[in-house]
Design a protein around this motif. Structure first.
Motif, short mmCIF file in Angstrom:
data_model
loop_
_atom_site.label_atom_id
_atom_site.label_comp_id
_atom_site.label_asym_id
_atom_site.label_seq_id
_atom_site.Cartn_x
_atom_site.Cartn_y
_atom_site.Cartn_z
N PRO A 140 1.09 -1.02 0.31
CA PRO A 140 0.20 -0.35 0.15
C PRO A 140 1.44 1.53 0.09
O PRO A 140 0.16 2.18 -0.80
CB PRO A 140 -1.17 -0.09 1.99
N VAL A 141 2.33 1.13 0.77
CA VAL A 141 3.10 2.47 0.52
C VAL A 141 3.52 2.39 -0.91
O VAL A 141 3.15 3.81 -0.68
CB VAL A 141 3.99 2.08 2.10
N ARG A 153 -6.90 5.16 -4.41
CA ARG A 153 -7.14 4.51 -2.82
C ARG A 153 -7.57 3.59 -4.58
O ARG A 153 -8.49 3.54 -4.93
CB ARG A 153 -7.64 4.64 -2.23
N GLU A 172 -2.17 -6.45 2.67
CA GLU A 172 -2.14 -5.07 3.02
C GLU A 172 -2.11 -4.69 1.84
O GLU A 172 -3.02 -3.37 2.03
CB GLU A 172 -1.17 -4.77 3.59
N LEU A 176 -3.26 4.72 5.91
CA LEU A 176 -1.77 5.24 5.55
C LEU A 176 -1.03 6.10 6.12
O LEU A 176 -2.10 7.45 5.86
CB LEU A 176 -1.04 5.22 3.83
N PHE A 216 1.90 1.77 6.51
CA PHE A 216 0.17 0.90 6.45
C PHE A 216 0.17 0.49 8.24
O PHE A 216 0.76 -0.19 8.62
CB PHE A 216 0.50 0.05 5.78
N GLU A 269 -6.36 -4.95 1.75
CA GLU A 269 -7.17 -4.25 2.95
C GLU A 269 -6.83 -2.98 2.73
O GLU A 269 -8.25 -2.10 2.69
CB GLU A 269 -5.91 -4.50 4.32
N TYR A 270 -6.14 -2.59 1.69
CA TYR A 270 -5.76 -0.23 1.88
C TYR A 270 -6.90 -0.79 0.33
O TYR A 270 -7.25 0.58 0.76
CB TYR A 270 -4.77 -0.61 1.47
#
Lengths: 298, 298
Positions: free
Chosen positions: A221-222, A231, A244, B205, B200, A247-248
């Motif tokens: 996600p980062v 997003r 992750e 974030l 995260f 999830e993000y």
């Protein structure tokens, strides 16, 4: 479209989701600019067994390095590569998980330095050469034909509905870029992945042996935010390293379950937590066996 | 188009270049996917004097932090920010170049932690609030109207000719992204810039106070490759920090020369080497005074 998907709940979930976000004045409408879809690569868009395609690329490079420099021939991982001892690579990882890094350390150093001090264009040339010839060891097809046909069809389906597709993979960014256009219709600017550091010198960009990005797990996600700044509303993965990212992401989340050892490979190792999380979070699990009418293009 | 550019050699060079690369079957034709244009931001797309717009954003934040936490009021840079002592910031940088980092060290730490531990969405909200109200200190216009009209027109002109425009700036990536769509028609995924690290956590974030990217000088080509994966054929900058980006780019290179203290600001500090390099390398120097019919939109 989606002819390579069998009718059933999975295909219906995809079609329903896409219809909802593209229905103007509907409650779930999403403007096209925000229709961002992210895809893991290994095990999601192309086959990752019996080993990562990039690992094969690296092992061939190690073998070549051992030819070019005989002093490497008694050192690992060059020795194993030169001798075709693929088991050594698997065991290095197994030992790592048992707390013994004696093999994985020289392996990581060799991976980082495998393509050191060449320009990014020279690196792309090596990747092109690999995909021109290299074949999958058991499927009897070129690696460049190891993309999953239903997933490629899904990319086109999403595009046709105003989505923009990105790859967000733990694999090498500049290993994928030269061929993602041909394989997936995804251009280099939409490939997010791991990389060594680069350095600018004499008007060109050169590779180094320094790690820069490792795009896995919580870094996904980062890194996708770093690259995209939005997003995602659609995400697909297959392993624990994708949790992750899923999830993000919002909207529809797909988790590919590799359960077809006739047409591909059946395995859950490395996906145990992801499958558990999918059940709890209501992610859509794609069964290769059940949902895909065809796995590869002919 | 290009109505805000005066007729002359500079405008002719731009028009000629664009015609050559878009002429099918011509010797210089470039396919649309490879028509990548990169633009520095501060001093290239918007006004950077008397101080970076982002520095004003940060100073206002420091002043707010001093209100929220009285223990900061006697510490720099919060004290200077709270008292409106802008000279302190300039002197901190001057002292740095004289070898004294006693002021610049706490300043850098304050910059990195100014927006620590908030989500990227909350950060975007602070940026939006700033641009809604904040005005340029001498030009009598909102910061959101400090984009250079001829350059914005140039972005549209390139787009209309199949180019894809990116910002590659030393400024903050997530400071620019919320407003580059409105100002320049450039979406977040095409904004490359400096950043703190992100983490995260709990599905979101969050910012940290760790530096991650500094997109300046020799890092500009590295970072644009990381993000775009193509070599630009059009690049525009204005300062020493843009030299390597212009060197790495091919095709037309523009260097903005700020020589109009009536309509904007006249300065060469920080651009000395770039101007010298432009003369030697045949880059096209844009004179604000000579080439721009209007500097800002009305």
């Amino acid at each position: 479209m989606l002819d390579n998907w069998n009718d059933g709940a999975t295909k219906a979930a995809v079609v329903d989701f896409v219809q909802r976000v593209t229905t103007e004045r509907g409650p779930d409408f999403v403007e096209p600019a925000s229709r961002i879809a992210v895809f893991d690569n290994d095990g999601t868009l192309w086959c990752e067994k019996p080993m990562y395609i990039q690992l094969d690329f690296l092992i061939r490079r190690f073998a070549q390095q051992a030819v070019d420099d005989p002093s490497l021939r008694e050192l690992q991982p060059y020795k194993a590569a030169a001798e075709g001892d693929l088991r050594w690579f698997g065991e290095a990882v197994t030992k790592h998980y048992q707390g013994d890094d004696s093999d994985v350390k020289p392996l990581v150093a060799a991976v980082l330095s495998a393509h050191e001090a060449i320009t990014v264009d020279e690196h792309a040339g090596r990747v092109h050469a690999f995909f021109r010839d290299a074949k999958h060891p058991t499927l009897g097809r070129h690696y460049r034909s190891c993309g999953y046909r239903p997933m490629i069809e899904l990319l086109r389906y999403l595009e046709a509905n105003g989505f923009t597709n990105y790859i967000v993979s733990g694999g090498g960014r500049d290993f994928m870029r030269p061929i993602t256009g041909m394989l997936y219709g995804i251009p280099p600017e939409r490939v997010v992945g791991s990389s060594v550091g680069l350095i600018f010198r004499d008007g060109a960009l050169f590779t180094t042996a320094q790690p820069e990005f490792l795009d896995d797990g919580p870094m996904k996600p980062v890194r996708l935010w770093s690259r995209i700044g939005r997003r995602p509303i659609f995400a697909a993965g297959n392993s624990n390293g994708d949790i992750e990212m899923l999830e993000y992401s919002q909207g529809l989340r797909l988790l590919i379950r590799h359960d077809d050892d006739e047409r591909e490979f059946a395995y859950v190792a490395g996906a145990e937590r992801a499958l558990e999380r999918a059940a709890g979070a209501g992610w859509t699990v794609v069964s290769v066996k059940r949902d895909w009418a065809n796995v590869f293009a002919d």
